[in-house]
Design an enzyme around this catalytic site. Structure first.
Site, mmCIF file in Angstrom:
data_model
loop_
_atom_site.group_PDB
_atom_site.id
_atom_site.type_symbol
_atom_site.label_atom_id
_atom_site.label_comp_id
_atom_site.label_asym_id
_atom_site.label_seq_id
_atom_site.Cartn_x
_atom_site.Cartn_y
_atom_site.Cartn_z
ATOM 1 N N ARG A 86 6.638 11.075 -13.035
ATOM 2 C CA ARG A 86 7.101 10.075 -14.002
ATOM 3 C C ARG A 86 8.467 10.437 -14.570
ATOM 4 O O ARG A 86 9.168 9.604 -15.140
ATOM 5 C CB ARG A 86 6.135 9.921 -15.186
ATOM 6 N N ASP A 97 -0.020 -4.597 -2.279
ATOM 7 C CA ASP A 97 0.615 -3.561 -3.080
ATOM 8 C C ASP A 97 -0.446 -2.523 -3.474
ATOM 9 O O ASP A 97 -1.625 -2.852 -3.546
ATOM 10 C CB ASP A 97 1.186 -4.233 -4.343
ATOM 11 N N GLU A 98 -0.034 -1.294 -3.744
ATOM 12 C CA GLU A 98 -0.969 -0.247 -4.182
ATOM 13 C C GLU A 98 -2.212 -0.213 -3.302
ATOM 14 O O GLU A 98 -3.347 -0.185 -3.778
ATOM 15 C CB GLU A 98 -1.389 -0.478 -5.654
ATOM 16 N N GLN A 144 -1.089 9.124 -4.736
ATOM 17 C CA GLN A 144 -1.221 8.566 -6.076
ATOM 18 C C GLN A 144 -2.526 7.795 -6.251
ATOM 19 O O GLN A 144 -2.645 6.917 -7.103
ATOM 20 C CB GLN A 144 -0.037 7.652 -6.396
ATOM 21 N N THR A 203 8.428 -1.488 -4.706
ATOM 22 C CA THR A 203 8.427 -2.906 -5.062
ATOM 23 C C THR A 203 9.621 -3.608 -4.441
ATOM 24 O O THR A 203 9.539 -4.757 -4.010
ATOM 25 C CB THR A 203 8.444 -3.070 -6.583
#
Length: 753
Positions: free
Chosen positions: A625, A218-219, A249, A35
């Site tokens: 995570r 994004d993503e 991911q 980000t």
DNA sequence: AAATGTGGAATTTTT
DNA sequence: TTCCACATTT
């Protein structure tokens, strides 16, 4: 350019942020500052004059991500970012369609169906046409329609191989007609309609292509085919696309995400002059070394990867901790115990996450946490704008905005009850069908006589009055007025457990309040001059903004932003969620629970194409995570669907190098690790089993027994259910994996091990 | 129109 | 087991 902008970027980040003209694909690993790169890139483009606020379009998947991008960007640039097109795919498409509703062939105040609205519409459709909902379950049609739209296909373009498919296509066509009649679009329609608008209207396409010199995504691994094609249309010959994503991911294939878009990117967005640049962000700023090593080793087992390896300049940290529990109850007890210890070390509870593959697994954990008095918060569940009372209020508002919305009318025509029962509705629907009108028009026409007709007339009159009153009020007051005038507030206030609902209705007024505040905030953004399309682009911030009619804008906002599942509580609490919902988050300590074959990887995934790889990516997301401490646990027996089932440990344990893992329970044997016999658990302070293990009858078979099958070879019995001629055993075969076999037919032979 | 009963299914989720 | 949708009852 203000120098501090580029400070503290690592070389790869710096390269990505300052790339010269041309499209780029940034492979951004977990915790690599994705980000940050995205927002700094925008700020850099603005600061160096390569782009203006109006020429940048940044698109994300979730409202949360869009908000975060906006917030972080505002901190990086002195310019006002309002008026900039930052939002979700759906939010931006909505905005575009509102501005060009005429060209898109939509009513000016078209409504947006959420998933529940869509399902309700399909059920009405079935009823109206007398269709068989046993052979064509509404849900199935909904997903058929969604996939067709995601493939860019209208009913006439869908190829139907067999009779069943032909019927589905018919239903799809009827569904479209119904949506059109009622002036509503579903989520996929926003995308497809916007795509078709750009594809079929050169002036509008040209306008947007000229306007946007920089598209940022994004993503990117989560984009579906239609989103990809939308981007391609939007990107004019001079535009550059900056796509950030992580193929490792990609965990949303089941809802159409197409990570292969990353592979096609180079081909589709590269020019001869400016080939696509590929940059890998592999330095991880989140986790300690052992955690990253475990994640890297795991994901290396996937074949389809672009290839990437995370590293950290921090130390190796603690080993990954693993625990094998006899049962799900023991697993929960272990987790509770460990959490107490971690909390004693001073780690805030909110920094500890309990992850699981499926929501049902939260129950046992919750029970144990509750028993131990540990506060926790479970993610997922009912969202604010999905609550019945909120949806009822929105339905009234929708009728005020657009009375042709049959779905909205049906929802509240008799709520609160006003004597318009099933019989009256039947008459009304017949009348509407006979005249080819909407229900509202039929109700106005006086087609229904008698008492029912009078009640309908009263309903129509009250909504008309709401519309007249609301017209002169600012949005929040209008919302408040409608809630009261519709009798919703009084109805819920009179209900014995209606306090929460009344509160939610008040919260809806607040939501309108803050929506207006944000819209006003956006109103001073530079607007393109002129009022003729395609230049007429109302300003507006947020996902649903950008519409001249504030009520319609608010309704769109409510549909596109379902809101939080739970208001954050005051005191710090443990975080319980599925691995999917943990994506993008990080915690000091992470417990990944239920690591068992059949659960994680999930048994359904074994039949899916590339299912195991997707499960492995999911596991990769789970591992990454954790910042400092990672626990991996599995249970040998677990209550599932009301039955005790036995599972062997997840293959993912085997895919993490042993030297990284510290087992807090006795180490497993490679196969046949199913110890029903608790004597082997000597060193363990696990509570006595509360549920007896129900192995199949007969002395011959027991869980943990090694067996041979004529076709599948050697394996170990890991589960059992039924008895007598129904008895089935679950066997984990060395070669062919876990299978269920009926004891009566599968001629199993015992093998001594 | 609310209350109660029955059958079936039970990854993952955003918009 | 537990939740949901749907049907039947009161």
């Amino acid at each position: 350019m203000a120098p501090p902008l580029l400070d503290h970027l690592n070389p790869q980040q710096l390269e990505a942020v300052t790339l010269p003209h041309g499209s780029a694909l940034v492979l951004a690993g977990a915790g690599s500052g994705k980000t940050r790169v995205l927002t700094t890139r925008i700020a850099w483009l603005l600061a160096t004059g390569q782009a203006s606020v109006l020429s940048v379009l940044a698109v994300t998947f979730t409202n949360k991500a869009a908000r975060e991008m906006l917030t972080r960007l505002s901190a990086l640039t002195p310019l006002s970012v309002r008026g900039m097109w930052i939002g979700t795919f759906h939010g931006l498409c909505n905005r575009m369609l509102r501005a060009h509703h005429r060209d898109a062939d939509l009513p000016p105040l078209f409504g947006i169906l959420d998933t529940a609205d869509q399902l309700a519409l399909i059920k009405r459709l079935y009823k109206a046409h007398g269709l068989d909902d046993d052979r064509f379950p509404p849900r199935q049609l909904a997903s058929f329609i969604a996939s067709a739209k995601e493939a860019g296909l209208r009913p006439s373009a869908v190829e139907a191989g067999d009779e069943f498919a032909r019927r589905q296509v018919e239903h799809y066509a009827l569904y479209e007609a119904m949506c059109r009649r009622e002036g509503v679009v579903d989520f996929a329609e926003l995308l497809l309609r916007s795509y078709e608008l750009l594809a079929g209207n050169e002036p509008i396409r040209g306008h947007y292509q000229r306007r946007y010199s920089h598209l940022l995504v994004d993503e990117f691994q989560d984009t579906n085919l239609l989103q990809y094609r939308w981007l391609r249309l939007l990107a004019g010959p001079k535009a550059t696309v900056f796509a950030v994503g992580d193929d490792d991911q990609s965990i949303y294939a089941f809802r159409g995400a197409n990570a292969a878009n990353m592979q096609h990117f180079e081909r589709d967005f590269g020019g001869a002059e400016h080939p696509v640049r590929l940059i890998k962000l592999e330095q991880n700023y989140r986790s300690h070394g052992h955690i990253l090593d475990a994640a890297n080793a795991l994901i290396r087992h996937n074949r389809s990867r672009l290839g990437k390896e995370l590293w950290t300049s921090e130390g190796a940290g603690e080993p990954v901790r693993a625990f094998a529990a006899p049962s799900d109850l023991d697993e929960a007890a272990f987790v509770v115990d460990a959490i107490k210890g971690i909390a004693d070390e001073g780690v805030p509870l909110s920094e500890i996450a309990l992850l699981y593959r499926s929501n049902a697994q939260s129950r046992v954990l919750e029970h144990a946490l509750f028993g131990a008095g540990l506060p926790y918060r479970v993610y997922g569940g009912m969202r604010f704008f999905e609550r019945a009372e909120v949806k009822n209020a929105l339905a009234y508002l929708r009728l005020v905005a657009e009375p042709g919305d049959d779905g909205a009318l049906l929802r509240v025509v008799n709520f609160p009850p006003r004597g318009i029962g099933a019989r009256s509705l039947e008459q009304l629907q017949d009348a509407a069908r006979g005249r080819g009108t909407t229900l509202w028009q039929a109700a106005c026409s006086g087609a229904v006589g008698g008492k029912a007709g009078a009640n309908l007339a009263a309903f129509v009159a009250s909504v008309e009055r709401m519309r007249a009153d609301a017209a002169s009020l600012p949005l929040p007051e209008a919302v408040e007025h409608v809630i009261a005038a519709a009798g919703l507030k009084a109805h819920y206030a009179a209900e014995k457990d209606g306090d929460d609902r009344v509160e939610n209705l008040e919260e809806l007024v607040n939501a309108a309040q803050s929506f207006v505040r944000e819209a006003e905030y956006a109103a001073d953004a530079p607007m393109l001059p002129g009022s003729a399309a395609p230049d007429a682009e109302p300003a507006g911030g947020g996902a649903g903004g950008g519409v001249s009619d504030p009520l319609a804008a608010f309704l769109a906002h409510a549909a596109l932003e379902a809101g939080e599942t739970q208001a954050a509580e005051g005191r710090p609490a443990l975080q319980l969620m599925t691995v999917h919902s943990a994506k993008g988050l990080e915690f000091h300590t992470v417990f990944v629970t239920g690591l068992e074959e059949g659960l994680f990887p999930h048994e359904n995934s074994l039949n899916e194409r590339d299912g195991t790889e997707e499960e492995r990516r999911l596991m990769y997301v789970a591992l990454t995570r954790a910042r400092r401490r990672l626990y991996l646990t599995h249970a040998q027996s677990r209550m599932l669907h009301g039955q005790t089932r036995w599972h062997i440990a997840s293959r993912f344990f085997d895919e993490i190098p042993r030297e990284l893992v510290s087992w807090l329970s006795p180490p497993r044997r490679r196969y046949g690790a199913i110890d029903v016999d608790r004597s082997e658990w000597g060193g363990l302070e696990s509570p006595a089993p509360e549920r007896p293990a129900s192995t199949p009858r007969g002395p011959e078979w027991r869980v943990g027994q090694s067996v041979r099958h004529a076709k599948f070879g050697v394996g170990v019995i890991v589960g059992a259910e039924g008895r007598g001629s129904d008895a089935r055993v679950q066997v984990n075969f060395r070669e062919s994996g876990v299978k269920w076999l009926a004891l009566e037919y599968a001629r199993l032979e015992p093998v001594s091990s």
